[in-house]
Design an enzyme around this catalytic site. Structure first.
Site, PDB file in Angstrom:
ATOM      1  N   ASP A 430     -19.212 -50.226  17.850  1.00  0.00           N
ATOM      2  CA  ASP A 430     -18.455 -49.835  19.034  1.00  0.00           C
ATOM      3  C   ASP A 430     -17.033 -50.376  18.918  1.00  0.00           C
ATOM      4  OD1 ASP A 430     -18.236 -48.772  21.768  1.00  0.00           O
ATOM      5  OD2 ASP A 430     -17.924 -50.892  22.287  1.00  0.00           O
ATOM      6  N   LEU A 431     -16.036 -49.524  19.197  1.00  0.00           N
ATOM      7  CA  LEU A 431     -14.650 -49.982  19.195  1.00  0.00           C
ATOM      8  C   LEU A 431     -14.414 -50.940  20.368  1.00  0.00           C
ATOM      9  CD1 LEU A 431     -12.726 -46.695  18.348  1.00  0.00           C
ATOM     10  CD2 LEU A 431     -12.611 -48.818  17.051  1.00  0.00           C
ATOM     11  N   ASP A 473     -17.143 -43.816  21.830  1.00  0.00           N
ATOM     12  CA  ASP A 473     -16.626 -44.565  20.694  1.00  0.00           C
ATOM     13  C   ASP A 473     -17.724 -45.358  19.995  1.00  0.00           C
ATOM     14  OD1 ASP A 473     -17.044 -46.213  22.819  1.00  0.00           O
ATOM     15  OD2 ASP A 473     -15.244 -47.447  22.504  1.00  0.00           O
TER      16      ASP A 473
END
Length: 552
Positions: A430-431, A473
């Site tokens: 995950d960003l 994301d």
């Protein structure tokens, strides 16, 4: 779509180059064979006696009969003993090439040495062949008489010299003439019939596709029927006039079928107008001609009408040659036929004593057409099948991949999760700062970072590993046949790469990081449980300050 169009154009250009090369090789073969036959000069003044047709008491050159002529013609020449002195051996071979008569008898000093065809009613035809006989040395006298009698219904004589030669070169002469005048013609006719039947067979296997192959097959077979006229016919049960009318009718119908074949491709009604007109014209000739002399005069103009039709079909195919490869090959075919047809009209069938006659070349070109066209049709069909297969594969791929990043989508992820075993590891990435990126630089910048992340992950994971976009994301990596330790090393390399990278975008240098949660898969646990396990690990990595890897 543009790439597909360019690819199709390149393939067509490649195949058309091959077809041009094939017909170019046919023309080269014609030239090389003519060069070869012009160089056959083993018959010399030392081993042969050349008697020109004009040397006989009546000119033995080719002569077209009129209605006032009788059917029997006599030609005599006197040869001195000295003419035979340079010839070695006890046997001599006498050869008359291209006998334009129904029948012929040849006597040497009243000894019959050649008798070919029906000398009574002319129920035979020798014009396409040659005759040969043997003269024994003990027949030679101080003064020798060579007497030729022919039976002719419309033409007699020859344009070649009468040759008397020693036995060995004479037998070689006979062998070559038999090859050129008989065997190659028979082989060519066999090729025409075989190729016509072959394409007809292919048509019956694929009748739903097109009637083009049917008309082409029938055109080839009927044209092949006409080509029998170029074989010597020693024994006929009826007048040659009837046979000749049937042969030319077969040619006329064959040309009509070629027109129908082209019409089935282009759907232009004017295409069959001229072939129909030439058939009607020929039927008028058949009805109005009651003897061979009148018929011969009429069918000379009929051949001009055939050439006009071929030229017309050539123009039509050339005009539409870009439509597909089939029309393109037809254009090459009619070009070759037209060229050879013009040669036959203005140069005659024989270019030298041993030259293959122009009809032989036409025979082989006609015979090759159905084979080449069948190849073209099968090739185009295979290309279409490959294109359809490629499109289906692309459709399947598109159905399983994310439109933005190119990673696999949730649909494909669900399929793979059902196949997890104890040797698999699942990681969720995950960003860490997706929302600030979108707020500061816009959603397009966020999309650009997602694509950059996807490309980076693909650089580090193995070919057996699977990358899926889980949502927003978040990405999931399935490490197949991999230990947790090895999977963690790969994930850590990805994390470090992203952390240390600056991503150029519209003059800005973007930075980001990722958090990763990992879980060892188990075949006993359902897919939802494994994802929940990795998701809890991801939550721990976020809680520890982001840019971390956590294992649950």
């Amino acid at each position: 779509m543009i790439r597909k169009l360019i690819s199709t154009m390149s393939v067509n250009r490649y195949h058309r180059t091959i077809y041009v090369f094939i017909y170019f090789m046919i023309i080269c073969a014609i030239l090389l064979l003519n060069i070869y036959t012009h160089q056959l000069n083993f018959l010399t003044e030392d081993n042969s006696i050349y008697i020109e047709p004009t040397a006989f008491d009546h000119d033995f050159s080719t002569y077209e009969l009129s209605k006032d002529d009788d059917n029997l013609f006599h030609y005599t020449i006197t040869l001195p003993n000295t003419a035979f002195e340079q010839l070695g051996g006890d046997l001599f071979k006498l050869v008359i090439n291209s006998v334009h008569s129904n029948a012929i008898n040849v006597r040497f000093n009243d000894q019959l040495i050649i008798s070919e065809g029906d000398m009574t009613e002319g129920f035979s035809m020798l014009r396409a062949g040659f005759v040969q006989g043997t003269i024994e040395r003990n027949l030679v006298k101080e003064t020798n008489t060579l007497h030729i009698t022919t039976y002719a219904s419309f033409r007699t004589g020859t344009f070649n010299p009468v040759i008397i030669s020693e036995s060995i070169p004479g037998n070689r002469n006979i062998g070559l003439l038999r090859l050129f005048n008989e065997r190659l013609v028979s082989l060519g006719i066999g090729l025409v019939i075989m190729s016509g039947l072959f394409s007809l067979f292919i048509y019956f296997l694929n009748r739903k596709d097109t009637t083009f192959l049917l008309w082409l097959s029938l055109g080839t077979l009927f044209t092949g029927g006409y080509l029998w006229d170029y074989l010597t016919m020693q024994h006929l049960s009826i007048d040659y006039l009837v046979i000749k009318k049937l042969f030319l009718l077969s040619l006329s119908i064959g040309i009509l079928f070629y027109g129908l074949a082209l019409y089935s491709l282009l759907k232009k009604k004017y295409i069959i107008a001229l072939p129909v007109m030439q058939l009607i014209y020929y039927l008028v000739i058949v009805i109005t001609s009651t003897n061979m002399i009148d018929f011969r005069r009429s069918y000379n103009y009929f051949f001009y009408s055939i050439i006009a039709v071929v030229l017309f079909l050539l123009i039509v195919t050339f005009k539409h040659h870009k439509l597909n490869n089939t029309v393109f090959v037809m254009s090459l075919h009619f070009s070759t036929i037209f060229t050879l047809g013009m040669l036959s009209l203005f140069k005659g069938f024989k270019l030298s004593y041993y030259s293959l006659s122009t009809p032989i070349f036409i025979i082989f070109v006609v015979g090759l057409l159905p084979l080449i066209i069948t190849y073209v049709l099968f090739l185009e069909k295979d290309i279409k099948l490959l294109e359809e297969k490629k499109l289906k594969k692309q459709a399947v791929t598109q159905a399983m991949t994310d439109g933005l990043t190119g990673a696999f989508n949730n649909y494909y992820l669900k399929q793979q999760l059902d196949q997890l075993d104890d040797h698999s590891v699942l990681a969720i990435l995950d960003l860490d700062n997706m929302k600030p990126l979108n707020d500061s630089y816009g959603h397009l910048a966020g999309d650009y970072v997602l694509c950059y992340l996807t490309d980076t992950i693909k650089q580090y994971i193995r070919e057996t590993d699977i990358l899926c976009r889980y949502g927003g994301d978040e990405f999931i990596i399935i490490f197949k046949d991999c230990t947790l330790h090895d999977a963690k090393d790969i994930a850590n390399n990805i994390r470090q790469h992203i952390k240390e990278s600056t991503i150029p975008y519209n003059g800005h240098q973007l930075t980001t990081s990722i958090s990763i949660g990992m879980c060892q898969a188990s075949g006993d646990n359902p897919a939802r449980t494994i994802i929940e396990c990795a998701d809890k690990a991801l939550y721990k990595a976020k809680q520890m300050g982001k840019n971390r890897i956590a294992i649950n």
